[in-house]
Design a protein around this motif. Structure first.
Motif, PDB file in Angstrom:
ATOM      1  N   ILE A  42       1.840 -12.620 -13.587  1.00 35.33           N
ATOM      2  CA  ILE A  42       0.934 -11.473 -13.501  1.00 35.33           C
ATOM      3  C   ILE A  42       1.458 -10.469 -12.486  1.00 35.33           C
ATOM      4  N   LEU A  43       1.938 -10.968 -11.324  1.00 30.79           N
ATOM      5  CA  LEU A  43       2.495 -10.076 -10.309  1.00 30.79           C
ATOM      6  C   LEU A  43       3.736  -9.350 -10.824  1.00 30.79           C
ATOM      7  N   ILE A  44       4.592 -10.054 -11.548  1.00 33.37           N
ATOM      8  CA  ILE A  44       5.791  -9.424 -12.103  1.00 33.37           C
ATOM      9  C   ILE A  44       5.400  -8.295 -13.051  1.00 33.37           C
ATOM     10  N   ALA A  45       4.436  -8.576 -13.938  1.00 30.95           N
ATOM     11  CA  ALA A  45       4.001  -7.555 -14.891  1.00 30.95           C
ATOM     12  C   ALA A  45       3.376  -6.368 -14.176  1.00 30.95           C
ATOM     13  N   VAL A  46       2.515  -6.649 -13.185  1.00 32.57           N
ATOM     14  CA  VAL A  46       1.855  -5.567 -12.449  1.00 32.57           C
ATOM     15  C   VAL A  46       2.878  -4.726 -11.693  1.00 32.57           C
ATOM     16  N   GLY A  47       3.847  -5.381 -11.042  1.00 29.59           N
ATOM     17  CA  GLY A  47       4.869  -4.644 -10.301  1.00 29.59           C
ATOM     18  C   GLY A  47       5.696  -3.743 -11.194  1.00 29.59           C
ATOM     19  N   ALA A  48       6.119  -4.265 -12.358  1.00 29.04           N
ATOM     20  CA  ALA A  48       6.929  -3.468 -13.288  1.00 29.04           C
ATOM     21  C   ALA A  48       6.148  -2.287 -13.837  1.00 29.04           C
ATOM     22  N   VAL A  49       4.885  -2.532 -14.225  1.00 31.85           N
ATOM     23  CA  VAL A  49       4.074  -1.446 -14.769  1.00 31.85           C
ATOM     24  C   VAL A  49       3.741  -0.419 -13.690  1.00 31.85           C
ATOM     25  N   MET A  50       3.540  -0.900 -12.447  1.00 31.64           N
ATOM     26  CA  MET A  50       3.266   0.019 -11.339  1.00 31.64           C
ATOM     27  C   MET A  50       4.418   0.992 -11.133  1.00 31.64           C
ATOM     28  N   MET A  51       5.649   0.512 -11.267  1.00 29.64           N
ATOM     29  CA  MET A  51       6.801   1.397 -11.118  1.00 29.64           C
ATOM     30  C   MET A  51       6.776   2.500 -12.171  1.00 29.64           C
ATOM     31  N   PHE A  52       6.509   2.121 -13.405  1.00 27.50           N
ATOM     32  CA  PHE A  52       6.451   3.113 -14.487  1.00 27.50           C
ATOM     33  C   PHE A  52       5.287   4.075 -14.281  1.00 27.50           C
ATOM     34  N   VAL A  53       4.133   3.531 -13.949  1.00 23.72           N
ATOM     35  CA  VAL A  53       2.939   4.360 -13.755  1.00 23.72           C
ATOM     36  C   VAL A  53       3.128   5.295 -12.561  1.00 23.72           C
ATOM     37  N   GLY A  54       3.844   4.819 -11.543  1.00 25.21           N
ATOM     38  CA  GLY A  54       4.112   5.667 -10.387  1.00 25.21           C
ATOM     39  C   GLY A  54       4.912   6.904 -10.762  1.00 25.21           C
ATOM     40  N   PHE A  55       5.939   6.724 -11.583  1.00 28.88           N
ATOM     41  CA  PHE A  55       6.713   7.877 -12.064  1.00 28.88           C
ATOM     42  C   PHE A  55       5.838   8.807 -12.894  1.00 28.88           C
ATOM     43  N   LEU A  56       4.956   8.210 -13.695  1.00 25.04           N
ATOM     44  CA  LEU A  56       4.047   9.010 -14.521  1.00 25.04           C
ATOM     45  C   LEU A  56       3.134   9.864 -13.643  1.00 25.04           C
ATOM     46  N   GLY A  57       2.604   9.275 -12.591  1.00 23.35           N
ATOM     47  CA  GLY A  57       1.727  10.012 -11.684  1.00 23.35           C
ATOM     48  C   GLY A  57       2.459  11.120 -10.952  1.00 23.35           C
ATOM     49  N   CYS A  58       3.676  10.822 -10.480  1.00 20.66           N
ATOM     50  CA  CYS A  58       4.470  11.841  -9.781  1.00 20.66           C
ATOM     51  C   CYS A  58       4.778  13.016 -10.713  1.00 20.66           C
ATOM     52  N   TYR A  59       5.185  12.701 -11.924  1.00 20.63           N
ATOM     53  CA  TYR A  59       5.522  13.757 -12.885  1.00 20.63           C
ATOM     54  C   TYR A  59       4.286  14.578 -13.234  1.00 20.63           C
ATOM     55  N   GLY A  60       3.146  13.895 -13.392  1.00 21.10           N
ATOM     56  CA  GLY A  60       1.908  14.610 -13.698  1.00 21.10           C
ATOM     57  C   GLY A  60       1.489  15.528 -12.573  1.00 21.10           C
ATOM     58  N   ALA A  61       1.694  15.090 -11.321  1.00 23.94           N
ATOM     59  CA  ALA A  61       1.339  15.937 -10.177  1.00 23.94           C
ATOM     60  C   ALA A  61       2.269  17.145 -10.088  1.00 23.94           C
ATOM     61  N   ILE A  62       3.577  16.938 -10.337  1.00 20.75           N
ATOM     62  CA  ILE A  62       4.542  18.039 -10.282  1.00 20.75           C
ATOM     63  C   ILE A  62       4.240  19.072 -11.362  1.00 20.75           C
ATOM     64  N   GLN A  63       3.920  18.582 -12.568  1.00 23.52           N
ATOM     65  CA  GLN A  63       3.628  19.475 -13.697  1.00 23.52           C
ATOM     66  C   GLN A  63       2.195  19.994 -13.677  1.00 23.52           C
ATOM     67  N   GLU A  64       1.394  19.470 -12.739  1.00 19.24           N
ATOM     68  CA  GLU A  64      -0.021  19.835 -12.646  1.00 19.24           C
ATOM     69  C   GLU A  64      -0.733  19.615 -13.979  1.00 19.24           C
ATOM     70  N   SER A  65      -0.479  18.423 -14.544  1.00 15.45           N
ATOM     71  CA  SER A  65      -1.042  18.080 -15.850  1.00 15.45           C
ATOM     72  C   SER A  65      -2.242  17.153 -15.667  1.00 15.45           C
ATOM     73  N   GLN A  66      -3.409  17.638 -16.068  1.00 13.18           N
ATOM     74  CA  GLN A  66      -4.608  16.800 -15.997  1.00 13.18           C
ATOM     75  C   GLN A  66      -4.509  15.615 -16.956  1.00 13.18           C
ATOM     76  N   CYS A  67      -3.854  15.817 -18.085  1.00 12.91           N
ATOM     77  CA  CYS A  67      -3.718  14.742 -19.073  1.00 12.91           C
ATOM     78  C   CYS A  67      -2.902  13.584 -18.506  1.00 12.91           C
ATOM     79  N   LEU A  68      -1.753  13.906 -17.885  1.00  6.55           N
ATOM     80  CA  LEU A  68      -0.909  12.857 -17.314  1.00  6.55           C
ATOM     81  C   LEU A  68      -1.595  12.171 -16.145  1.00  6.55           C
ATOM     82  N   LEU A  69      -2.273  12.948 -15.318  1.00  4.34           N
ATOM     83  CA  LEU A  69      -2.983  12.341 -14.190  1.00  4.34           C
ATOM     84  C   LEU A  69      -4.150  11.487 -14.658  1.00  4.34           C
ATOM     85  N   GLY A  70      -4.807  11.920 -15.754  1.00  6.84           N
ATOM     86  CA  GLY A  70      -5.883  11.104 -16.319  1.00  6.84           C
ATOM     87  C   GLY A  70      -5.353   9.790 -16.868  1.00  6.84           C
ATOM     88  N   THR A  71      -4.184   9.863 -17.524  1.00  4.03           N
ATOM     89  CA  THR A  71      -3.534   8.640 -18.022  1.00  4.03           C
ATOM     90  C   THR A  71      -3.134   7.743 -16.853  1.00  4.03           C
TER      91      THR A  71
END
Length: 214
Positions: A42-71
Protein backbone atom coordinates in the motif's frame (compact mmCIF):
# COMPACT_ATOMS: atom_id res chain seq x y z
CA UNK A 1 9.52 14.73 -3.10
CA UNK A 2 7.29 13.35 -0.34
CA UNK A 3 6.06 10.63 -2.68
CA UNK A 4 9.64 9.73 -3.58
CA UNK A 5 10.64 9.51 0.08
CA UNK A 6 7.65 7.31 0.94
CA UNK A 7 8.36 5.11 -2.07
CA UNK A 8 12.02 4.77 -1.06
CA UNK A 9 11.16 3.84 2.53
CA UNK A 10 8.57 1.31 1.36
CA UNK A 11 10.99 -0.32 -1.11
CA UNK A 12 13.66 -0.51 1.60
CA UNK A 13 11.21 -2.23 3.95
CA UNK A 14 10.12 -4.56 1.15
CA UNK A 15 13.67 -5.70 0.38
CA UNK A 16 15.07 -5.69 3.91
CA UNK A 17 17.30 -8.77 4.23
CA UNK A 18 15.94 -9.94 7.61
CA UNK A 19 12.28 -9.92 6.64
CA UNK A 20 12.85 -11.36 3.16
CA UNK A 21 15.02 -14.19 4.56
CA UNK A 22 12.20 -15.16 6.93
CA UNK A 23 9.06 -14.46 4.91
CA UNK A 24 10.29 -16.28 1.80
CA UNK A 25 10.72 -19.53 3.71
CA UNK A 26 8.61 -22.57 2.93
CA UNK A 27 7.95 -25.48 5.30
CA UNK A 28 6.83 -28.36 3.13
CA UNK A 29 3.79 -27.03 1.26
CA UNK A 30 3.27 -24.20 3.75
CA UNK A 31 4.56 -20.72 2.92
CA UNK A 32 5.71 -18.40 5.69
CA UNK A 33 2.99 -15.86 6.55
CA UNK A 34 3.61 -12.69 4.54
CA UNK A 35 0.70 -10.52 5.69
CA UNK A 36 3.36 -7.99 6.68
CA UNK A 37 3.85 -7.10 3.02
CA UNK A 38 0.25 -5.88 2.58
CA UNK A 39 0.95 -2.58 4.35
CA UNK A 40 4.22 -2.17 2.45
CA UNK A 41 2.54 -2.69 -0.91
CA UNK A 42 0.00 0.00 0.00
CA UNK A 43 2.86 2.38 0.86
CA UNK A 44 4.60 1.61 -2.44
CA UNK A 45 1.42 2.32 -4.39
CA UNK A 46 0.70 5.51 -2.44
CA UNK A 47 4.27 6.77 -2.87
CA UNK A 48 4.29 6.14 -6.63
CA UNK A 49 0.89 7.74 -7.16
CA UNK A 50 1.87 10.69 -4.94
CA UNK A 51 4.81 11.41 -7.24
CA UNK A 52 2.54 11.49 -10.28
CA UNK A 53 -0.15 13.50 -8.52
CA UNK A 54 2.48 15.94 -7.29
CA UNK A 55 3.54 16.71 -10.86
CA UNK A 56 -0.13 17.07 -11.79
CA UNK A 57 -0.68 19.60 -9.01
CA UNK A 58 2.44 21.59 -9.89
CA UNK A 59 1.47 21.73 -13.56
CA UNK A 60 -2.09 22.72 -12.67
CA UNK A 61 -0.84 25.55 -10.45
CA UNK A 62 1.57 26.82 -13.15
CA UNK A 63 -1.17 26.72 -15.80
CA UNK A 64 -3.72 28.11 -13.33
CA UNK A 65 -6.09 25.32 -14.31
CA UNK A 66 -9.03 24.72 -11.99
CA UNK A 67 -9.69 21.40 -13.72
CA UNK A 68 -6.19 20.05 -13.02
CA UNK A 69 -6.22 21.32 -9.46
CA UNK A 70 -9.66 19.78 -8.93
CA UNK A 71 -8.32 16.46 -10.24
CA UNK A 72 -5.30 16.88 -7.96
CA UNK A 73 -7.59 17.43 -4.96
CA UNK A 74 -9.72 14.37 -5.83
CA UNK A 75 -6.64 12.16 -6.14
CA UNK A 76 -5.39 13.40 -2.77
CA UNK A 77 -8.68 12.51 -1.12
CA UNK A 78 -8.50 8.98 -2.55
CA UNK A 79 -4.87 8.59 -1.46
CA UNK A 80 -5.71 9.92 1.99
CA UNK A 81 -8.48 7.31 2.32
CA UNK A 82 -6.02 4.57 1.30
CA UNK A 83 -3.51 5.85 3.85
CA UNK A 84 -6.08 5.82 6.62
CA UNK A 85 -7.05 2.27 5.63
CA UNK A 86 -3.39 1.21 5.73
CA UNK A 87 -3.00 2.77 9.19
CA UNK A 88 -6.09 0.99 10.52
CA UNK A 89 -4.91 -2.29 8.99
CA UNK A 90 -1.47 -1.91 10.62
CA UNK A 91 -2.97 -1.13 14.03
CA UNK A 92 -5.35 -4.10 13.89
CA UNK A 93 -2.76 -6.59 12.62
CA UNK A 94 0.41 -5.43 14.40
CA UNK A 95 0.25 -8.25 16.97
CA UNK A 96 -1.21 -10.87 14.62
CA UNK A 97 1.67 -10.57 12.13
CA UNK A 98 4.33 -11.45 14.70
CA UNK A 99 2.06 -14.16 16.15
CA UNK A 100 1.69 -15.88 12.76
CA UNK A 101 5.45 -15.82 12.15
CA UNK A 102 6.11 -17.25 15.64
CA UNK A 103 3.64 -20.06 15.01
CA UNK A 104 5.36 -20.85 11.72
CA UNK A 105 8.73 -20.95 13.50
CA UNK A 106 7.36 -23.16 16.32
CA UNK A 107 5.98 -25.65 13.81
CA UNK A 108 9.32 -25.86 12.01
CA UNK A 109 11.22 -26.17 15.31
CA UNK A 110 8.96 -28.99 16.50
CA UNK A 111 9.46 -30.93 13.27
CA UNK A 112 13.21 -30.38 13.41
CA UNK A 113 13.55 -31.49 17.04
CA UNK A 114 11.23 -34.50 16.73
CA UNK A 115 12.59 -35.65 13.40
CA UNK A 116 9.16 -35.68 11.77
CA UNK A 117 8.60 -36.07 8.05
CA UNK A 118 10.31 -33.45 5.92
CA UNK A 119 12.61 -32.72 8.88
CA UNK A 120 15.46 -31.71 6.58
CA UNK A 121 13.39 -28.83 5.26
CA UNK A 122 12.34 -27.96 8.81
CA UNK A 123 16.00 -27.84 9.87
CA UNK A 124 16.79 -25.43 7.04
CA UNK A 125 13.87 -23.20 8.03
CA UNK A 126 14.87 -23.19 11.70
CA UNK A 127 18.54 -22.51 10.93
CA UNK A 128 17.53 -19.59 8.71
CA UNK A 129 15.58 -18.08 11.61
CA UNK A 130 18.48 -18.63 13.98
CA UNK A 131 21.12 -17.20 11.67
CA UNK A 132 19.03 -14.24 10.51
CA UNK A 133 17.82 -13.18 13.96
CA UNK A 134 20.80 -14.51 15.97
CA UNK A 135 18.50 -16.48 18.28
CA UNK A 136 17.56 -20.02 19.27
CA UNK A 137 14.43 -21.57 20.78
CA UNK A 138 10.83 -20.51 21.12
CA UNK A 139 10.78 -19.93 24.89
CA UNK A 140 13.18 -19.65 27.81
CA UNK A 141 13.52 -23.39 28.42
CA UNK A 142 13.95 -24.34 24.78
CA UNK A 143 16.29 -21.44 24.15
CA UNK A 144 18.48 -22.57 27.04
CA UNK A 145 18.75 -26.30 26.31
CA UNK A 146 18.41 -26.55 22.53
CA UNK A 147 22.06 -25.56 21.89
CA UNK A 148 23.24 -28.33 24.24
CA UNK A 149 21.61 -31.32 22.58
CA UNK A 150 20.95 -29.94 19.09
CA UNK A 151 24.05 -28.00 18.13
CA UNK A 152 23.15 -28.61 14.46
CA UNK A 153 20.30 -26.12 14.85
CA UNK A 154 21.95 -23.36 16.88
CA UNK A 155 25.28 -21.88 15.88
CA UNK A 156 26.59 -21.45 19.40
CA UNK A 157 30.16 -22.55 20.06
CA UNK A 158 31.12 -21.08 23.40
CA UNK A 159 29.90 -21.01 27.00
CA UNK A 160 29.48 -17.25 26.85
CA UNK A 161 27.29 -17.32 23.76
CA UNK A 162 25.35 -20.23 25.27
CA UNK A 163 24.30 -18.16 28.30
CA UNK A 164 23.65 -15.08 26.16
CA UNK A 165 21.36 -17.02 23.81
CA UNK A 166 18.27 -15.07 22.76
CA UNK A 167 14.67 -16.20 22.53
CA UNK A 168 13.47 -16.26 18.90
CA UNK A 169 9.96 -15.20 19.91
CA UNK A 170 11.41 -12.05 21.43
CA UNK A 171 13.53 -11.40 18.33
CA UNK A 172 10.52 -11.84 16.02
CA UNK A 173 8.51 -9.37 18.11
CA UNK A 174 11.35 -6.84 17.99
CA UNK A 175 11.80 -7.24 14.24
CA UNK A 176 8.19 -6.71 13.20
CA UNK A 177 7.32 -4.12 15.84
CA UNK A 178 10.22 -2.00 14.58
CA UNK A 179 9.19 -2.35 10.93
CA UNK A 180 5.51 -1.65 11.66
CA UNK A 181 6.58 1.37 13.70
CA UNK A 182 8.33 2.76 10.61
CA UNK A 183 5.25 2.06 8.48
CA UNK A 184 3.12 3.90 11.03
CA UNK A 185 5.43 6.94 11.02
CA UNK A 186 5.43 7.00 7.21
CA UNK A 187 1.63 6.80 7.16
CA UNK A 188 1.29 9.70 9.60
CA UNK A 189 3.78 11.86 7.67
CA UNK A 190 1.98 11.18 4.38
CA UNK A 191 -1.40 11.95 5.94
CA UNK A 192 -0.16 15.31 7.28
CA UNK A 193 1.38 16.22 3.91
CA UNK A 194 -1.83 15.28 2.10
CA UNK A 195 -3.97 17.44 4.39
CA UNK A 196 -1.65 20.39 3.76
CA UNK A 197 -1.76 19.77 0.00
CA UNK A 198 -5.56 19.53 -0.04
CA UNK A 199 -5.84 22.86 1.79
CA UNK A 200 -3.29 24.43 -0.56
CA UNK A 201 -5.10 23.15 -3.68
CA UNK A 202 -8.41 24.58 -2.40
CA UNK A 203 -6.76 27.96 -1.77
CA UNK A 204 -5.24 27.95 -5.26
CA UNK A 205 -8.56 27.04 -6.86
CA UNK A 206 -10.29 29.89 -5.02
CA UNK A 207 -7.51 32.28 -6.03
CA UNK A 208 -7.72 31.26 -9.69
CA UNK A 209 -11.52 31.59 -9.69
CA UNK A 210 -11.38 35.03 -8.08
CA UNK A 211 -8.69 36.24 -10.50
CA UNK A 212 -10.73 35.05 -13.48
CA UNK A 213 -13.78 36.92 -12.18
CA UNK A 214 -11.90 40.17 -11.78
Amino acid sequence: LAGGIILGVALWLRHDSQTTNILYLQLGDKQAPNTFYVGIYILIAVGAVMMFVGFLGCYGAIQESQCLLGTFFTCLVILFACEVAAGIWGFVNKDQIAKDVKQFYDQALQQALMGESDSNNAKAVVKTFHETLDCCGSDIVTATFTPVWRDDLCRKDSVKSFFENSNCHKKIDELFSGKLYLIGIAAVVVAVIMIFEMILSMVLCCGIRNSSVY
